[in-house]
Design a protein around this motif. Sequence first.
Motif, PDB file in Angstrom:
ATOM      1  N   GLU A   1      37.184  -7.482 -50.320  1.00  0.00           N
ATOM      2  CA  GLU A   1      36.436  -8.821 -49.896  1.00  0.00           C
ATOM      3  C   GLU A   1      35.832  -8.751 -48.469  1.00  0.00           C
ATOM      4  O   GLU A   1      35.001  -9.461 -48.272  1.00  0.00           O
ATOM      5  CB  GLU A   1      37.611  -9.771 -50.140  1.00  0.00           C
ATOM      6  N   ARG A   2      36.332  -7.900 -47.618  1.00  0.00           N
ATOM      7  CA  ARG A   2      35.964  -7.989 -46.298  1.00  0.00           C
ATOM      8  C   ARG A   2      34.859  -6.908 -45.895  1.00  0.00           C
ATOM      9  O   ARG A   2      34.224  -6.958 -44.926  1.00  0.00           O
ATOM     10  CB  ARG A   2      36.980  -7.711 -45.134  1.00  0.00           C
ATOM     11  N   ALA A   3      34.640  -5.885 -46.868  1.00  0.00           N
ATOM     12  CA  ALA A   3      33.718  -4.861 -46.737  1.00  0.00           C
ATOM     13  C   ALA A   3      33.205  -4.670 -48.239  1.00  0.00           C
ATOM     14  O   ALA A   3      33.429  -3.702 -48.926  1.00  0.00           O
ATOM     15  CB  ALA A   3      34.564  -3.656 -46.047  1.00  0.00           C
ATOM     16  N   LYS A   4      32.174  -5.291 -48.328  1.00  0.00           N
ATOM     17  CA  LYS A   4      31.405  -5.283 -49.856  1.00  0.00           C
ATOM     18  C   LYS A   4      30.756  -3.991 -49.715  1.00  0.00           C
ATOM     19  O   LYS A   4      30.415  -3.649 -50.971  1.00  0.00           O
ATOM     20  CB  LYS A   4      30.523  -6.661 -50.133  1.00  0.00           C
ATOM     21  N   HIS A   5      29.940  -3.492 -48.638  1.00  0.00           N
ATOM     22  CA  HIS A   5      29.061  -2.169 -48.831  1.00  0.00           C
ATOM     23  C   HIS A   5      29.742  -1.308 -47.769  1.00  0.00           C
ATOM     24  O   HIS A   5      30.486  -1.492 -47.018  1.00  0.00           O
ATOM     25  CB  HIS A   5      27.661  -2.833 -48.219  1.00  0.00           C
ATOM     26  N   ASN A   6      29.696   0.039 -48.390  1.00  0.00           N
ATOM     27  CA  ASN A   6      30.026   1.165 -47.836  1.00  0.00           C
ATOM     28  C   ASN A   6      29.038   1.519 -46.481  1.00  0.00           C
ATOM     29  O   ASN A   6      28.107   0.920 -46.540  1.00  0.00           O
ATOM     30  CB  ASN A   6      30.281   2.371 -48.694  1.00  0.00           C
ATOM     31  N   PRO A   7      29.487   2.424 -45.516  1.00  0.00           N
ATOM     32  CA  PRO A   7      28.484   2.710 -44.404  1.00  0.00           C
ATOM     33  C   PRO A   7      27.186   3.084 -44.682  1.00  0.00           C
ATOM     34  O   PRO A   7      26.236   2.648 -44.137  1.00  0.00           O
ATOM     35  CB  PRO A   7      29.351   3.843 -43.788  1.00  0.00           C
ATOM     36  N   LEU A   8      26.993   3.845 -45.854  1.00  0.00           N
ATOM     37  CA  LEU A   8      25.570   4.228 -46.341  1.00  0.00           C
ATOM     38  C   LEU A   8      24.870   3.010 -46.767  1.00  0.00           C
ATOM     39  O   LEU A   8      23.587   2.931 -46.489  1.00  0.00           O
ATOM     40  CB  LEU A   8      25.505   5.286 -47.297  1.00  0.00           C
TER      41      LEU A   8
ATOM     42  N   THR B   1      26.750 -18.102 -42.118  1.00  0.00           N
ATOM     43  CA  THR B   1      28.065 -17.993 -43.020  1.00  0.00           C
ATOM     44  C   THR B   1      28.636 -16.794 -42.440  1.00  0.00           C
ATOM     45  O   THR B   1      29.872 -16.567 -42.722  1.00  0.00           O
ATOM     46  CB  THR B   1      27.650 -17.670 -44.484  1.00  0.00           C
ATOM     47  N   GLY B   2      28.201 -16.171 -41.500  1.00  0.00           N
ATOM     48  CA  GLY B   2      28.872 -14.860 -41.036  1.00  0.00           C
ATOM     49  C   GLY B   2      28.754 -13.396 -41.806  1.00  0.00           C
ATOM     50  O   GLY B   2      29.281 -12.448 -41.501  1.00  0.00           O
ATOM     51  N   GLU B   3      28.008 -13.793 -42.944  1.00  0.00           N
ATOM     52  CA  GLU B   3      27.701 -12.692 -43.925  1.00  0.00           C
ATOM     53  C   GLU B   3      27.074 -11.493 -43.232  1.00  0.00           C
ATOM     54  O   GLU B   3      27.115 -10.268 -43.806  1.00  0.00           O
ATOM     55  CB  GLU B   3      27.114 -13.149 -45.196  1.00  0.00           C
ATOM     56  N   TRP B   4      26.349 -11.685 -42.152  1.00  0.00           N
ATOM     57  CA  TRP B   4      25.627 -10.655 -41.470  1.00  0.00           C
ATOM     58  C   TRP B   4      26.688  -9.442 -40.955  1.00  0.00           C
ATOM     59  O   TRP B   4      26.350  -8.341 -41.225  1.00  0.00           O
ATOM     60  CB  TRP B   4      25.031 -11.047 -40.096  1.00  0.00           C
ATOM     61  N   ARG B   5      27.731  -9.997 -41.192  1.00  0.00           N
ATOM     62  CA  ARG B   5      28.880  -8.642 -40.714  1.00  0.00           C
ATOM     63  C   ARG B   5      29.051  -7.761 -41.741  1.00  0.00           C
ATOM     64  O   ARG B   5      29.316  -6.602 -41.467  1.00  0.00           O
ATOM     65  CB  ARG B   5      30.507  -9.432 -40.343  1.00  0.00           C
ATOM     66  N   GLN B   6      28.691  -7.994 -42.925  1.00  0.00           N
ATOM     67  CA  GLN B   6      28.726  -7.225 -44.046  1.00  0.00           C
ATOM     68  C   GLN B   6      27.656  -6.020 -43.866  1.00  0.00           C
ATOM     69  O   GLN B   6      27.594  -4.982 -44.566  1.00  0.00           O
ATOM     70  CB  GLN B   6      28.486  -7.831 -45.307  1.00  0.00           C
ATOM     71  N   TYR B   7      26.757  -6.010 -43.026  1.00  0.00           N
ATOM     72  CA  TYR B   7      25.726  -5.203 -42.714  1.00  0.00           C
ATOM     73  C   TYR B   7      25.666  -4.602 -41.397  1.00  0.00           C
ATOM     74  O   TYR B   7      24.712  -3.815 -40.945  1.00  0.00           O
ATOM     75  CB  TYR B   7      24.264  -5.879 -42.901  1.00  0.00           C
TER      76      TYR B   7
END
Length: 214
Positions: free
Chosen positions: A111-118, A75-81
Amino acid sequence: MSGTNNTRRIFLYSRFERINHWFQAALVLTLLVTGFEIHGTYTLLGFETAFDVHNFCAWTWLVLFIFDVFYLVVTGEWRQYTPTMKKLFDVMRYYMIGIFRGEPHPVPKSERAKHNPLQRLTYLGIVSFLIPFQMATGFLYYYYNDWAAIGLGGLSLGTMAALHTIGAFAFLVFIIVHVYMTTTGHTVFCHIRAMCTGWEDVEGSSETKEGASA
């Protein structure tokens, strides 16, 4: 519409992500409860039942983990991490100081960045290291009688048990911190509600994103 004038409601978590999150949470909590009972910390289910439940959950978690990795890749959701240093220290400062002063979050969700850097660094570390470490030590401990056949006869069972227990405590600490962090939104339960409905209120325009489905 979102609850306040300076927030907007966006759809962040698909049905699969929400079900997967709560299923994994249930598995990890069950593994912790049964694991500490097997360790002799207390008696709840009885050793044999705890042992059987623990092993069943361990195999289920392994299958689910493999499927999750496949899902992230396809799905390409790996980019969120994907880890990033951009605003990492701003986020750290926010959680140490800014949050207690009522300051806005330096990296609002989108929507494109569900998680912050930490969060990215934390979740990446858990997925790429802690989960494989815990699974490896657990299965090696379970298949102790086969160590010699696979060339691991020099290992100590006590050392493997200690490593597996250390991993369990690491997961316990993560869960405690994670549950606390869910209460740091603009309301105590807003993050938990988002993981149930898929919709999250984030800082920004008061307009509502329409058209997303669960």
